[in-house]
Design an enzyme around this catalytic site. Structure first.
Site, PDB file in Angstrom:
ATOM      1  N   LYS A 217      24.124  -9.248 -22.258  1.00 11.10           N
ATOM      2  CA  LYS A 217      23.266  -8.153 -21.771  1.00 11.10           C
ATOM      3  C   LYS A 217      21.847  -8.245 -22.339  1.00 11.10           C
ATOM      4  CE  LYS A 217      23.497  -3.065 -21.713  1.00 11.10           C
ATOM      5  NZ  LYS A 217      24.276  -1.901 -22.207  1.00 11.10           N
TER       6      LYS A 217
ATOM      7  N   GLU B 287      37.482  -4.697 -39.880  1.00 12.35           N
ATOM      8  CA  GLU B 287      37.295  -3.245 -40.035  1.00 12.35           C
ATOM      9  C   GLU B 287      38.365  -2.435 -39.328  1.00 12.35           C
ATOM     10  OE1 GLU B 287      33.483  -1.534 -39.997  1.00 12.35           O
ATOM     11  OE2 GLU B 287      32.517  -3.282 -40.882  1.00 12.35           O
TER      12      GLU B 287
ATOM     13  N   TYR C 280      32.109   2.507 -35.042  1.00 13.16           N
ATOM     14  CA  TYR C 280      32.144   1.078 -34.694  1.00 13.16           C
ATOM     15  C   TYR C 280      33.564   0.552 -34.776  1.00 13.16           C
ATOM     16  CZ  TYR C 280      32.125  -3.953 -35.627  1.00 13.16           C
ATOM     17  OH  TYR C 280      32.424  -5.297 -35.623  1.00 13.16           O
TER      18      TYR C 280
ATOM     19  N   LYS D  50      36.082  -0.851 -31.780  1.00 14.50           N
ATOM     20  CA  LYS D  50      36.641  -2.209 -31.766  1.00 14.50           C
ATOM     21  C   LYS D  50      38.170  -2.147 -31.706  1.00 14.50           C
ATOM     22  CE  LYS D  50      34.857  -5.747 -32.260  1.00 14.50           C
ATOM     23  NZ  LYS D  50      34.318  -6.726 -31.263  1.00 14.50           N
TER      24      LYS D  50
ATOM     25  N   LYS E  17      21.688  -6.277 -40.906  1.00 15.88           N
ATOM     26  CA  LYS E  17      22.876  -6.423 -41.743  1.00 15.88           C
ATOM     27  C   LYS E  17      22.420  -6.779 -43.154  1.00 15.88           C
ATOM     28  CE  LYS E  17      25.090  -5.844 -37.948  1.00 15.88           C
ATOM     29  NZ  LYS E  17      25.229  -6.863 -36.943  1.00 15.88           N
TER      30      LYS E  17
ATOM     31  N   ASN F 254      28.634  -5.261 -53.418  1.00 16.31           N
ATOM     32  CA  ASN F 254      27.311  -5.335 -52.776  1.00 16.31           C
ATOM     33  C   ASN F 254      26.191  -5.520 -53.798  1.00 16.31           C
ATOM     34  OD1 ASN F 254      28.445  -4.933 -50.265  1.00 16.31           O
ATOM     35  ND2 ASN F 254      28.114  -2.720 -50.276  1.00 16.31           N
TER      36      ASN F 254
ATOM     37  N   HIS G 291      31.960   5.590 -45.859  1.00 17.07           N
ATOM     38  CA  HIS G 291      31.825   4.180 -46.279  1.00 17.07           C
ATOM     39  C   HIS G 291      33.153   3.598 -46.781  1.00 17.07           C
ATOM     40  CE1 HIS G 291      28.662   1.376 -48.329  1.00 17.07           C
ATOM     41  NE2 HIS G 291      29.560   0.704 -47.641  1.00 17.07           N
TER      42      HIS G 291
HETATM   43  P1  NAD Z   1      25.379  -9.276 -32.645  1.00 14.52           P
HETATM   44  O1  NAD Z   1      25.044  -7.828 -32.639  1.00 14.52           O
HETATM   45  O2  NAD Z   1      24.512 -10.234 -33.370  1.00 14.52           O
HETATM   46  O3  NAD Z   1      25.507  -9.806 -31.141  1.00 14.52           O
HETATM   47  C1  NAD Z   1      26.148  -9.090 -30.141  1.00 14.52           C
HETATM   48  C2  NAD Z   1      25.773  -9.735 -28.800  1.00 14.52           C
HETATM   49  O4  NAD Z   1      26.480  -9.042 -27.760  1.00 14.52           O
HETATM   50  C3  NAD Z   1      24.278  -9.611 -28.473  1.00 14.52           C
HETATM   51  O5  NAD Z   1      23.811 -10.836 -27.956  1.00 14.52           O
HETATM   52  C4  NAD Z   1      24.236  -8.518 -27.405  1.00 14.52           C
HETATM   53  O6  NAD Z   1      23.141  -8.660 -26.513  1.00 14.52           O
HETATM   54  C5  NAD Z   1      25.565  -8.709 -26.725  1.00 14.52           C
HETATM   55  N1  NAD Z   1      26.079  -7.492 -26.076  1.00 14.52           N
HETATM   56  C6  NAD Z   1      26.211  -6.248 -26.616  1.00 14.52           C
HETATM   57  N2  NAD Z   1      26.724  -5.401 -25.715  1.00 14.52           N
HETATM   58  C7  NAD Z   1      26.934  -6.114 -24.582  1.00 14.52           C
HETATM   59  C8  NAD Z   1      27.470  -5.792 -23.291  1.00 14.52           C
HETATM   60  N3  NAD Z   1      27.857  -4.546 -22.993  1.00 14.52           N
HETATM   61  N4  NAD Z   1      27.559  -6.771 -22.380  1.00 14.52           N
HETATM   62  C9  NAD Z   1      27.148  -8.055 -22.658  1.00 14.52           C
HETATM   63  N5  NAD Z   1      26.617  -8.388 -23.845  1.00 14.52           N
HETATM   64  C10 NAD Z   1      26.522  -7.450 -24.809  1.00 14.52           C
HETATM   65  O7  NAD Z   1      26.883  -9.341 -33.180  1.00 14.52           O
HETATM   66  P2  NAD Z   1      27.610 -10.428 -34.095  1.00 14.52           P
HETATM   67  O8  NAD Z   1      27.412 -10.062 -35.512  1.00 14.52           O
HETATM   68  O9  NAD Z   1      27.291 -11.768 -33.608  1.00 14.52           O
HETATM   69  O10 NAD Z   1      29.129 -10.069 -33.722  1.00 14.52           O
HETATM   70  C11 NAD Z   1      29.770 -10.731 -32.620  1.00 14.52           C
HETATM   71  C12 NAD Z   1      31.185 -10.228 -32.530  1.00 14.52           C
HETATM   72  O11 NAD Z   1      31.869 -10.475 -33.757  1.00 14.52           O
HETATM   73  C13 NAD Z   1      31.299  -8.720 -32.297  1.00 14.52           C
HETATM   74  O12 NAD Z   1      32.368  -8.503 -31.414  1.00 14.52           O
HETATM   75  C14 NAD Z   1      31.614  -8.151 -33.672  1.00 14.52           C
HETATM   76  O13 NAD Z   1      32.354  -6.966 -33.561  1.00 14.52           O
HETATM   77  C15 NAD Z   1      32.430  -9.279 -34.277  1.00 14.52           C
HETATM   78  N6  NAD Z   1      32.394  -9.411 -35.737  1.00 14.52           N
HETATM   79  C16 NAD Z   1      31.194  -9.461 -36.411  1.00 14.52           C
HETATM   80  C17 NAD Z   1      31.185  -9.662 -37.794  1.00 14.52           C
HETATM   81  C18 NAD Z   1      29.915  -9.718 -38.580  1.00 14.52           C
HETATM   82  O14 NAD Z   1      29.970  -9.690 -39.827  1.00 14.52           O
HETATM   83  N7  NAD Z   1      28.747  -9.805 -37.964  1.00 14.52           N
HETATM   84  C19 NAD Z   1      32.409  -9.814 -38.483  1.00 14.52           C
HETATM   85  C20 NAD Z   1      33.601  -9.740 -37.749  1.00 14.52           C
HETATM   86  C21 NAD Z   1      33.585  -9.562 -36.378  1.00 14.52           C
HETATM   87  O1  DAU Z   2      33.719  -6.561 -41.970  1.00 11.74           O
HETATM   88  C1  DAU Z   2      33.287  -7.074 -40.751  1.00 11.74           C
HETATM   89  C2  DAU Z   2      32.096  -6.273 -40.291  1.00 11.74           C
HETATM   90  O2  DAU Z   2      31.033  -6.617 -41.161  1.00 11.74           O
HETATM   91  C3  DAU Z   2      31.707  -6.551 -38.850  1.00 11.74           C
HETATM   92  O3  DAU Z   2      32.751  -6.165 -38.002  1.00 11.74           O
HETATM   93  C4  DAU Z   2      30.416  -5.816 -38.492  1.00 11.74           C
HETATM   94  O4  DAU Z   2      30.010  -6.171 -37.188  1.00 11.74           O
HETATM   95  C5  DAU Z   2      29.344  -6.210 -39.485  1.00 11.74           C
HETATM   96  O5  DAU Z   2      28.161  -5.471 -39.237  1.00 11.74           O
HETATM   97  C6  DAU Z   2      29.798  -5.979 -40.919  1.00 11.74           C
HETATM   98  O6  DAU Z   2      29.926  -4.571 -41.212  1.00 11.74           O
HETATM   99  P1  DAU Z   2      29.414  -3.958 -42.599  1.00 11.74           P
HETATM  100  O7  DAU Z   2      29.134  -2.526 -42.417  1.00 11.74           O
HETATM  101  O8  DAU Z   2      30.300  -4.352 -43.719  1.00 11.74           O
HETATM  102  O9  DAU Z   2      28.041  -4.805 -42.752  1.00 11.74           O
HETATM  103  P2  DAU Z   2      26.580  -4.380 -43.286  1.00 11.74           P
HETATM  104  O10 DAU Z   2      25.818  -5.645 -43.459  1.00 11.74           O
HETATM  105  O11 DAU Z   2      25.984  -3.301 -42.480  1.00 11.74           O
HETATM  106  O12 DAU Z   2      26.912  -3.785 -44.732  1.00 11.74           O
HETATM  107  C7  DAU Z   2      27.541  -4.572 -45.719  1.00 11.74           C
HETATM  108  C8  DAU Z   2      27.694  -3.705 -46.954  1.00 11.74           C
HETATM  109  O13 DAU Z   2      26.386  -3.446 -47.483  1.00 11.74           O
HETATM  110  C9  DAU Z   2      28.303  -2.346 -46.671  1.00 11.74           C
HETATM  111  O14 DAU Z   2      29.140  -1.954 -47.761  1.00 11.74           O
HETATM  112  C10 DAU Z   2      27.094  -1.414 -46.597  1.00 11.74           C
HETATM  113  C11 DAU Z   2      26.100  -2.040 -47.555  1.00 11.74           C
HETATM  114  N1  DAU Z   2      24.675  -1.843 -47.189  1.00 11.74           N
HETATM  115  C12 DAU Z   2      24.281  -2.218 -45.945  1.00 11.74           C
HETATM  116  C13 DAU Z   2      22.962  -2.043 -45.549  1.00 11.74           C
HETATM  117  C14 DAU Z   2      22.510  -2.440 -44.167  1.00 11.74           C
HETATM  118  C15 DAU Z   2      23.781  -1.324 -48.115  1.00 11.74           C
HETATM  119  O15 DAU Z   2      24.156  -1.011 -49.272  1.00 11.74           O
HETATM  120  N2  DAU Z   2      22.487  -1.129 -47.716  1.00 11.74           N
HETATM  121  C16 DAU Z   2      22.042  -1.457 -46.468  1.00 11.74           C
HETATM  122  O16 DAU Z   2      20.841  -1.237 -46.177  1.00 11.74           O
END
Ligand code: NAD
Ligand code: DAU
Length: 341
Positions: A35, A128, A151, A155, A190, A250, A277
């Site tokens: 998207k 999560e 979130y 999921k 993140k 963290n 949290h």
């Molecule tokens: P991201 O936010 O970097 O990317 C998400 C992508 O999905 C973007 O390119 C966005 O444009 C697209 N998107 C969002 N809504 C959409 C829709 N309705 N239709 C089509 N495209 C859409 O996310 P990420 O960190 O790369 O995470 C990817 C997947 O992995 C997610 O499903 C997330 O839940 C999962 N995940 C992420 C982490 C993490 O730490 N980042 C960990 C475990 C699982």
């Molecule tokens: O565990 C998998 C998940 O990890 C994924 O499914 C999510 O898509 C991904 O965003 C991530 O979630 P978290 O909430 O753990 O990630 P985030 O980087 O937002 O935060 C990591 C930890 O750091 C969390 O305990 C919150 C803390 N944090 C985060 C931010 C952005 C801070 O203390 N300060 C901050 O500004």
């Protein structure tokens, strides 16, 4: 398996998976369907944009018509669904988009896949869904769901629909549940890319609460390989944990970032905590290992490589940290930083 639709392939982990598949598997056509929300970025796909087995289609997974058009245009036989709203803090500020993409979108993608006769449907989920994990315990694939943020709940809802389509309609589904992922091209909201890019500019690092929450860190290429392993070798109807098996508070991650950048710890500001949290995530990933997956990176070397990538690729993140990003920053952090200790 020939024509693989990768939804969310312009995001952080999806684009790592696409770069891997396009480069290592020329026998497959990789069609990215995305998207392009604030987190979707075609710059992430520049390394493969001229490859003959790569295509891009812009579209929402929750839009039946565009999904159907993409399936027909590319004769799609396999779906790998990364598409999601992925940031917990944004799900607290604005949950609607999360239900739309992570739950309703998954339903529409599943339903259209079934009608089109798609074979394997791999759905990318998260640790999560298990919720906050007691010290000493490691979640297994059969454990109950206990999501705590909008979130995580959105999921979990998407995943339950995947399960239902497997059981009700016999669809060939596989689910992966990844832990906290980091690496190049991660949107700087993140914690790791946010703190790295803020510290480069000598800005305050807002640590939520006391910073004693624990996350399990996984390098993005290891996550992408885990998804590929489950896609090729996973058993239909099963879920597989993908864990980094590197657990850190963290505050320790924050200290390491500052040390590697040679920046002072006085940049740390302890700000009011995230609502609801989760204190600890931790998973067992023996099941995926049995399919032949092994991590290739250690946390220390991957963190250093990631920080170097952000130092060398300011062209990528400086243009992101404008406009909508600054609006979000203000909403999320202005009052918190004002109340910092
Ligand atoms: P991201 O936010 O970097 O990317 C998400 C992508 O999905 C973007 O390119 C966005 O444009 C697209 N998107 C969002 N809504 C959409 C829709 N309705 N239709 C089509 N495209 C859409 O996310 P990420 O960190 O790369 O995470 C990817 C997947 O992995 C997610 O499903 C997330 O839940 C999962 N995940 C992420 C982490 C993490 O730490 N980042 C960990 C475990 C699982
Ligand atoms: O565990 C998998 C998940 O990890 C994924 O499914 C999510 O898509 C991904 O965003 C991530 O979630 P978290 O909430 O753990 O990630 P985030 O980087 O937002 O935060 C990591 C930890 O750091 C969390 O305990 C919150 C803390 N944090 C985060 C931010 C952005 C801070 O203390 N300060 C901050 O500004």
């Amino acid at each position: 398996m020939k024509n693989i639709l990768v939804t969310g392939g312009a995001g952080f982990i999806g684009s790592a998976f696409v770069r891997h598949m396009v480069e290592q598997h020329p026998e497959y056509n990789i069609i990215v369907y995305d998207k392009l929300t604030y987190a979707g970025n075609l710059d992430n796909l520049l390394p493969v944009s001229d490859e003959p087995n790569y295509r891009f289609e812009q579209g929402d997974i929750a839009s039946r018509e565009t999904v159907r058009r993409a399936f027909q245009a590319h004769d799609v036989d396999t779906v790998v669904n990364f598409a999601a709203e992925s940031h917990v803090d944004r799900s607290i500020l604005n949950p609607d988009a999360f239900i739309h993409s992570n739950t309703v979108g998954v339903h529409i993608l599943l339903d259209e896949s079934r009608q089109h006769g798609v074979g394997r449907f791999l759905h990318v989920s998260t640790d999560e869904v298990y919720g906050d994990i007691e010290p000493g315990y490691f979640s297994k694939e059969g454990d109950k769901f206990a999501p705590n943020s909008p979130y995580a709940a959105s999921k979990a809802g998407g995943e339950l629909l995947v399960r239902a389509y497997h059981i009700t309609h016999g669809m060939d589904t596989v689910v992966t549940r990844g832990s906290n992922t980091f690496g190049p091209y991660q949107y700087p909201e993140k914690i790791i890319p946010f703190f790295v890019t803020e510290a480069i500019d000598d800005k305050p690092l807002p640590v939520y609460g006391d910073g004693m929450q624990i996350r399990d860190w996984l390098y993005v290429d290891d996550h992408a390989l885990g998804v590929a392993t489950a896609l090729f070798n996973g058993k239909s109807g099963e879920a597989y944990n993908i864990a980094g098996e590197h657990h850190e508070h963290n505050i320790n991650v924050t200290h390491r970032i500052l040390d590697l950048l040679d920046k002072p710890r006085s940049l740390i500001k302890h700000v009011p905590d995230r609502e609801g949290h989760d204190l600890r995530y931790a998973m067992n990933c023996d099941k995926l290992r049995e399919l032949g997956w092994n991590r290739l990176y250690t946390f220390d070397s991957a963190l250093e490589a990631t920080i170097n990538w952000f130092k060398e690729n300011e062209w990528w993140w400086r243009k992101i940290k404008t406009g909508e990003y600054l609006e979000y920053y203000k909403k999320q952090y202005a009052a918190r930083l004002a109340a910092a200790e």
